[in-house]
Design an enzyme around this catalytic site. Structure first.
Site, mmCIF file in Angstrom:
data_model
loop_
_atom_site.group_PDB
_atom_site.id
_atom_site.type_symbol
_atom_site.label_atom_id
_atom_site.label_comp_id
_atom_site.label_asym_id
_atom_site.label_seq_id
_atom_site.Cartn_x
_atom_site.Cartn_y
_atom_site.Cartn_z
ATOM 1 N N LYS A 28 0.897 -1.311 0.081
ATOM 2 C CA LYS A 28 -0.172 0.009 -0.030
ATOM 3 C C LYS A 28 0.730 1.181 0.052
ATOM 4 O O LYS A 28 0.511 2.231 -0.577
ATOM 5 C CB LYS A 28 -1.008 0.040 1.222
ATOM 6 C CG LYS A 28 -0.481 0.078 2.563
ATOM 7 C CD LYS A 28 -1.423 -0.025 3.722
ATOM 8 C CE LYS A 28 -0.804 0.201 5.152
ATOM 9 N NZ LYS A 28 0.233 1.604 5.140
ATOM 10 N N THR A 29 1.937 1.368 0.673
ATOM 11 C CA THR A 29 2.914 2.361 0.807
ATOM 12 C C THR A 29 3.479 2.906 -0.466
ATOM 13 O O THR A 29 3.477 3.973 -1.183
ATOM 14 C CB THR A 29 4.036 2.464 2.078
ATOM 15 O OG1 THR A 29 3.423 1.936 3.020
ATOM 16 C CG2 THR A 29 4.748 3.485 1.884
ATOM 17 N N ASP A 225 -3.863 7.580 4.370
ATOM 18 C CA ASP A 225 -3.207 6.141 4.878
ATOM 19 C C ASP A 225 -4.069 5.467 5.947
ATOM 20 O O ASP A 225 -4.257 6.330 6.943
ATOM 21 C CB ASP A 225 -1.751 6.407 4.883
ATOM 22 C CG ASP A 225 -1.172 4.977 4.966
ATOM 23 O OD1 ASP A 225 -1.743 4.021 4.658
ATOM 24 O OD2 ASP A 225 -0.010 4.694 5.379
ATOM 25 N N GLU A 226 -4.109 4.272 5.987
ATOM 26 C CA GLU A 226 -4.799 3.661 7.222
ATOM 27 C C GLU A 226 -6.178 4.199 7.313
ATOM 28 O O GLU A 226 -6.428 4.614 8.761
ATOM 29 C CB GLU A 226 -3.813 3.814 8.445
ATOM 30 C CG GLU A 226 -2.395 3.170 8.290
ATOM 31 C CD GLU A 226 -2.362 1.703 8.257
ATOM 32 O OE1 GLU A 226 -3.476 0.950 8.079
ATOM 33 O OE2 GLU A 226 -1.154 1.100 8.110
ATOM 34 N N GLN A 256 -7.605 -5.107 8.990
ATOM 35 C CA GLN A 256 -6.670 -4.796 9.977
ATOM 36 C C GLN A 256 -7.300 -3.527 10.895
ATOM 37 O O GLN A 256 -6.380 -3.067 11.416
ATOM 38 C CB GLN A 256 -5.621 -4.429 9.283
ATOM 39 C CG GLN A 256 -4.989 -5.506 8.408
ATOM 40 C CD GLN A 256 -3.354 -5.409 7.977
ATOM 41 O OE1 GLN A 256 -2.563 -5.241 8.396
ATOM 42 N NE2 GLN A 256 -3.593 -5.089 6.345
ATOM 43 N N ARG A 615 1.711 -11.431 9.957
ATOM 44 C CA ARG A 615 3.196 -10.737 10.507
ATOM 45 C C ARG A 615 4.264 -11.655 9.830
ATOM 46 O O ARG A 615 5.416 -11.387 9.676
ATOM 47 C CB ARG A 615 3.314 -10.584 11.876
ATOM 48 C CG ARG A 615 2.563 -9.315 12.477
ATOM 49 C CD ARG A 615 2.374 -8.066 11.698
ATOM 50 N NE ARG A 615 1.381 -8.140 10.665
ATOM 51 C CZ ARG A 615 0.898 -7.257 9.870
ATOM 52 N NH1 ARG A 615 1.835 -6.307 9.589
ATOM 53 N NH2 ARG A 615 -0.242 -7.560 8.969
#
Length: 662
Positions: A28-29, A225-226, A256, A615
């Protein structure tokens, strides 16, 4: 590295509302930074683009990546011929953005332009003053409790009058009255707190349409973002700033969303298409982080959440070992076997301690893992929290135990001489300490009256006598008791729980701290069980020596190359080749508080477990203890429902019974 088709589509969508559903490990970044660079390539002035993140770390990372992507541009000249700094996209956190807006316009709300931002210490001083004004004693509402309520209401975008209407308990009603006084005092002092930065910006936009339009007109494109982590104020600020140009790109993953406890509302990302009916939705589903086996397990788990955007992760790394699941007799064995497994894996070529993470749900869980890692002399670091042995409640209880043991040091005595409060003020403590020094006596002997005491107020003498009596009674009873029973007796006799209730406002935090006290009792139970002639002195010595060793080791090598112990909340955004998720039991994960809530509570716990699973890059190990100590006594546990869901065994009778479907 090239972009895949959905990433490229997101990068090339240059106008209108856009929702990018970016699953775990899908880059995503990378998409956000490439999209900003593409906007600039297509003629959008860099300073007309605003990117908003939740942390300074994320903002800095985005700026670094943008510098790598954007070609070096010539510095434009000003009218006087001097070179100017090239215009750049504005990348900041929500709070930084709001500070800039408030600096320009906060006078419209009755605050000075040069307002100060209170830190936690400033807030507590103000809260204490407010409670004195309204004659509320600490035992009814402590300053920290008032601040807890104030922050909770501000995160929900509620003013004091709304808070009063929202109050359904006596304490909440008192806090709402305090909130009103607190907010007026902040304003009178020309100050704001951290939560105000969002709340006042929202209020400014709502009350001043012209200011909202001017601030919105500074940018032509806004990227968030987020987005799943936005609270009410952030959500409203974003809508206000994009209502005219409608060039809003939000990136996030509803699967998430794990910060409901601090005001985040997953509904914002779930209802994005209702807010923006013409929004384009792009799903990033190719996971570049984890093996196919791990991704398949994550998909199996998260599909049990009904309220979510429809998406399925696909791994770019097919295959890989299946996640391993282990049941251990108790939490001690779970810790020992987990550490043994890591120790064995570290013998593999190329493996380093930094490649491993042990993830848990609550802050009190790492104690047995710390103990085992110390025994194995393996480097570790507790990420996002302090060592079990550095916690206030651990130090307090160990100080009391040193008194019972018979030779308390000065630091231990000073630590708990008025904990919980027993009328021994600072001046009396200073008198006792100075007297002990001048008379060359131990402070504990002066406190207990075994040697003469200085002149002290009657209330102080009463408090010292009470403390001495408690310790002597516990010591006498301990002659015929186990160490576990002695310690439980000590905790009860000192009324230590009242100390936690006094200091910590949030009931969840209070219970978490109380659970840490329980862990000390559990450690004593394990010590007694594994030692032929268990003595309190040996137990205390073992803890002290172990703590010194790990501190020395951290200074030398653990800062960067160490096994990570952390909560799943702390692990968000991180990745490790090998991950161990421990304590997969009902009441721990999902946490018992969520089981008292509606289905939304368990859904958030499932998302938290999903974050933990995703993770892992190469190996994932899940474990539970069949029994777990509760106040020194073993209690049977129930396997977490998430274990059944992860493994595709939701048709198992035990799972169906747990879900109330039989």
């Amino acid at each position: 590295m090239s972009l895949n088709a959905p990433q490229l589509e997101a990068v090339n969508t240059l106008s209108g509302p856009l929702l990018v559903l970016a699953g775990a490990g899908t880059g995503k970044t990378r998409v956000i930074t490439f999209r900003i660079a593409n906007l600039i390539t297509h003629g959008i002035a860099p300073d007309r683009i605003l990117g908003v993140t939740f942390t300074n770390k994320a903002a800095n990372e985005m700026q670094v990546r943008l510098k790598e992507l954007l070609p070096r541009r010539k510095r434009p000249s000003s009218k006087n011929g001097k070179k100017q700094k090239p215009r750049q996209p504005s990348i900041s956190t929500f709070h930084s953005l709001c500070v800039r807006i408030l600096r320009r316009h906060i006078e419209q709300l009755g605050y000075p332009a040069r307002f100060a931002i209170y830190n936690r210490g400033d807030q507590e001083s103000l809260a204490r003053s407010v409670l004195r004004e309204i004659n509320v004693p600490d035992n009814m509402l402590a300053p920290s409790q008032l601040l807890f309520w104030v922050s909770k209401w501000k995160c929900k975008s509620m003013n004091p009058s709304q808070a009063i209407n929202d109050s359904d308990t006596d304490q909440a009603h008192l806090a709402a009255i305090g909130y009103d006084r607190y907010q007026r005092a902040l304003r009178n002092n020309g100050c704001v707190d951290f939560d105000d930065l969002l709340l006042l910006t929202e209020q400014l936009f709502k009350q001043n349409e012209d200011i909202c339009e001017r601030e919105s007109a500074r940018f032509d494109h806004l990227l968030i973002d987020e987005y799943q982590d936005t609270n009410t104020s952030q959500y409203r600020i974003v809508k206000a700033m994009t209502a005219k140009h409608r060039n809003l790109c939000v990136v996030g993953d509803d699967d998430q969303s794990i910060y409901g406890w601090r005001g985040a509302e997953v509904e914002h990302i779930l209802s994005f298409q209702q807010d923006w009916p013409d929004a384009k939705v792009i799903r990033l589903e190719e996971n570049y982080r984890s093996t196919g086996s791990i991704v398949d397990s994550a998909n199996q788990l998260i599909k049990f959440n009904k309220l979510r955007h429809d998406k399925v992760l696909r791994s770019g790394r097919p295959g890989g070992p299946q996640p391993a699941i282990f049941q251990f007799p108790n939490e001690t064995q779970e810790a020992a076997e987990t550490v043994y497994s890591i120790r064995r894996r570290l013998q593999e070529p190329g493996r380093e301690p930094r490649d491993f993470a042990i993830l848990f749900r609550t802050n009190e869980q790492p104690r047995p893992f710390e103990t085992e890692l110390r025994k194995a002399n393996l480097p570790y670091v507790l990420v996002g929290g302090m060592s079990f042995f550095d916690r206030k409640e651990v130090k307090d209880v160990l100080s009391f135990l040193r008194m019972v043991e018979g030779s308390p040091d000065e630091v231990s005595v000073l630590r708990v001489i008025n904990t919980p409060p027993r009328g021994v003020g600072k001046k009396s403590v200073e008198s006792l300490l100075n007297y002990a020094i001048t008379q060359k006596q131990s402070l504990w002997d002066v406190v207990t009256g075994h040697v003469a005491r200085p002149n002290l107020p009657p209330a102080t003498i009463k408090g010292l006598n009470r403390l001495s009596s408690i310790i002597q009674d516990v010591r006498d009873a301990g002659q015929n008791q186990s160490l576990v029973d002695t310690t439980r007796n000590l905790i009860q006799a000192t009324n230590y729980r009242s100390e936690l209730e006094r200091i910590y406002s949030d009931n969840d935090e209070r219970e978490s701290r109380w659970s840490v006290v329980e862990q000390i009792v559990n450690a004593l139970g394990e010590f007694e069980q594994s030692t032929d002639n268990p003595q309190l002195t040996d137990f205390l010595d073992r803890l002290v020596l172990g703590d010194q060793e790990v501190d020395d080791e951290k200074e030398k090598q653990l800062k960067k190359n160490a096994i990570a112990l952390m909560t799943m909340h702390s692990a968000k955004g991180l990745e490790f080749p090998e991950v161990y998720i421990v304590g997969l039991e009902e009441g721990i994960l999902p946490h018992h508080r969520s089981l008292l809530d509606d289905e939304a509570g368990v859904d958030e716990e499932r998302r938290l477990c999903y974050v933990g699973v995703t993770r892992a890059e190469e190996r994932l190990t899940l474990s539970m203890a069949l029994t777990r100590r509760k106040w020194g006594k073993p209690r049977d546990t129930i396997p977490s429902r998430f274990l059944y869901e992860l493994t595709g065994k939701a048709d198992h009778p035990n799972y169906l019974k747990k879900r109330g479907q039989t």
